[in-house]
Write an enzyme that holds these catalytic residues in place. Sequence first.
Site, PDB file in Angstrom:
ATOM      1  N   GLU A 137      -7.137   0.421  -4.355  1.00  0.00           N
ATOM      2  CA  GLU A 137      -5.953   1.489  -4.228  1.00  0.00           C
ATOM      3  C   GLU A 137      -6.165   3.135  -4.453  1.00  0.00           C
ATOM      4  O   GLU A 137      -5.512   3.813  -3.917  1.00  0.00           O
ATOM      5  CB  GLU A 137      -5.560   1.106  -5.704  1.00  0.00           C
ATOM      6  CG  GLU A 137      -4.726  -0.024  -6.072  1.00  0.00           C
ATOM      7  CD  GLU A 137      -5.418  -1.241  -6.286  1.00  0.00           C
ATOM      8  OE1 GLU A 137      -6.842  -1.564  -5.895  1.00  0.00           O
ATOM      9  OE2 GLU A 137      -4.934  -2.296  -6.693  1.00  0.00           O
TER      10      GLU A 137
HETATM   11  N1  COA Z   1       1.487  -4.766   1.853  1.00  0.00           N
HETATM   12  C1  COA Z   1       2.262  -4.899   2.612  1.00  0.00           C
HETATM   13  N2  COA Z   1       1.823  -5.594   3.943  1.00  0.00           N
HETATM   14  C2  COA Z   1       0.652  -5.776   4.098  1.00  0.00           C
HETATM   15  C3  COA Z   1      -0.614  -5.623   2.854  1.00  0.00           C
HETATM   16  C4  COA Z   1       0.119  -4.947   1.865  1.00  0.00           C
HETATM   17  N3  COA Z   1      -0.935  -4.838   0.632  1.00  0.00           N
HETATM   18  N4  COA Z   1      -1.662  -5.864   3.300  1.00  0.00           N
HETATM   19  C5  COA Z   1      -1.639  -6.419   4.396  1.00  0.00           C
HETATM   20  N5  COA Z   1      -0.189  -6.226   5.139  1.00  0.00           N
HETATM   21  C6  COA Z   1       0.354  -6.674   6.389  1.00  0.00           C
HETATM   22  C7  COA Z   1      -0.082  -5.602   7.349  1.00  0.00           C
HETATM   23  O1  COA Z   1       0.775  -4.572   7.408  1.00  0.00           O
HETATM   24  C8  COA Z   1       0.275  -6.569   8.591  1.00  0.00           C
HETATM   25  O2  COA Z   1       1.365  -6.630   8.972  1.00  0.00           O
HETATM   26  P1  COA Z   1       2.097  -6.193  10.339  1.00  0.00           P
HETATM   27  O3  COA Z   1       1.205  -7.297  11.197  1.00  0.00           O
HETATM   28  O4  COA Z   1       3.515  -6.326  10.371  1.00  0.00           O
HETATM   29  O5  COA Z   1       1.571  -4.885  10.768  1.00  0.00           O
HETATM   30  C9  COA Z   1      -0.182  -7.748   8.211  1.00  0.00           C
HETATM   31  O6  COA Z   1      -0.056  -7.880   6.647  1.00  0.00           O
HETATM   32  C10 COA Z   1      -1.838  -8.161   8.438  1.00  0.00           C
HETATM   33  O7  COA Z   1      -2.654  -7.256   7.890  1.00  0.00           O
HETATM   34  P2  COA Z   1      -3.749  -6.557   8.818  1.00  0.00           P
HETATM   35  O8  COA Z   1      -3.974  -5.268   8.321  1.00  0.00           O
HETATM   36  O9  COA Z   1      -3.320  -6.394  10.225  1.00  0.00           O
HETATM   37  O10 COA Z   1      -4.889  -7.490   8.707  1.00  0.00           O
HETATM   38  P3  COA Z   1      -6.301  -7.301   8.813  1.00  0.00           P
HETATM   39  O11 COA Z   1      -7.152  -8.438   8.797  1.00  0.00           O
HETATM   40  O12 COA Z   1      -6.693  -6.319   9.911  1.00  0.00           O
HETATM   41  O13 COA Z   1      -7.000  -6.511   7.668  1.00  0.00           O
HETATM   42  C11 COA Z   1      -6.568  -6.056   5.180  1.00  0.00           C
HETATM   43  C12 COA Z   1      -6.651  -7.044   6.272  1.00  0.00           C
HETATM   44  C13 COA Z   1      -6.327  -6.993   3.776  1.00  0.00           C
HETATM   45  C14 COA Z   1      -8.095  -5.440   4.921  1.00  0.00           C
HETATM   46  C15 COA Z   1      -5.706  -4.974   5.330  1.00  0.00           C
HETATM   47  O14 COA Z   1      -4.493  -5.805   5.753  1.00  0.00           O
HETATM   48  C16 COA Z   1      -5.573  -4.230   4.147  1.00  0.00           C
HETATM   49  O15 COA Z   1      -6.314  -3.326   3.834  1.00  0.00           O
HETATM   50  N6  COA Z   1      -4.189  -4.373   3.284  1.00  0.00           N
HETATM   51  C17 COA Z   1      -3.977  -3.485   2.260  1.00  0.00           C
HETATM   52  C18 COA Z   1      -4.723  -4.002   0.924  1.00  0.00           C
HETATM   53  C19 COA Z   1      -4.345  -3.018  -0.083  1.00  0.00           C
HETATM   54  O16 COA Z   1      -4.664  -2.050  -0.234  1.00  0.00           O
HETATM   55  N7  COA Z   1      -3.752  -3.754  -1.356  1.00  0.00           N
HETATM   56  C20 COA Z   1      -3.653  -2.920  -2.318  1.00  0.00           C
HETATM   57  C21 COA Z   1      -2.428  -2.324  -2.345  1.00  0.00           C
HETATM   58  S1  COA Z   1      -2.269  -1.111  -3.610  1.00  0.00           S
END
Ligand code: COA
Length: 249
Positions: A137
């Site tokens: 976060e």
């Molecule tokens: N909210 C909304 N969408 C999310 C999400 C979230 N918390 N986490 C992942 N997604 C979505 C991505 O936008 C992507 O969607 P798209 O294909 O339409 O662009 C899809 O899920 C896959 O995520 P991606 O980032 O491409 O996968 P990755 O394997 O490269 O990375 C993570 C995985 C978890 C490291 C990365 O998605 C991430 O950092 N997500 C946010 C986690 C986070 O900060 N959570 C706390 C929120 S306060």
Amino acid sequence: MTTETLILSEFDAGVLVLTLNRPDKLNALSFALTQALIDALKAADADDSVRAIILTGAGRGFCAGADTREFAILTPDNQALVEQRAALTTELQGLGKCLSKPLIAAVNGYAMGGGSGLVLSCDLALATPEARFGYPEVKHGIVAAIVMAGLVEHVGRKAAFELVASGRTVAADEALALGLINRVVPAGQLLDEAHQLAATLASYPVQAMRATKRIFHEVAELPFSEGLQRGKALNARMRAFRQGQETPA
Ligand code: COA
């Protein structure tokens, strides 16, 4: 996607599997998914045929935490919505402990922010070696606020502060060492192991399991001497409910 399809459910022999079903978004907790999960967990708790619950995620993620795409509408000039969102998240993060049946997380991939919090809200957690945990976060300029209490409770201050202040990602082995999860199991065996565990818990006398879970979470929040007294009070009564003569209060 309808509310029903946001959560898939499968029931067999006392064990209910609830699957978060937004795989293309790594099961990020939108308003709708959060509400759907709360509703599904409450319905499971009210259903006497359900004796243990498994929570898992569809696709390659368990739950990527709050849906960051909804942040755009969560602004100070939208205070009512901000508060509604906080209340919903708080309700979900606190719900696991309050359920009368054991809740087991089967963590199949990313469990970030509120997703990691969700794991900690379960009574037990199994995870694959590919599972990842973290509280990113702070990297978004916000605070891992609602999930912080559960994290400190599980891992203690130093480890918890490092996680929320660094936002770093923790692999499954480290999560095990920290006490975020109970064990690491190969991906192909995750649901089988979760099922076996759930089936074992489901096979025990319902009253004893309910009372065990309730007193466990009560005692965990009490100072030792008060917890001891709480145990003593239940100990006296359980002789009766063992024979089905009394329902534990
Ligand atoms: N909210 C909304 N969408 C999310 C999400 C979230 N918390 N986490 C992942 N997604 C979505 C991505 O936008 C992507 O969607 P798209 O294909 O339409 O662009 C899809 O899920 C896959 O995520 P991606 O980032 O491409 O996968 P990755 O394997 O490269 O990375 C993570 C995985 C978890 C490291 C990365 O998605 C991430 O950092 N997500 C946010 C986690 C986070 O900060 N959570 C706390 C929120 S306060």
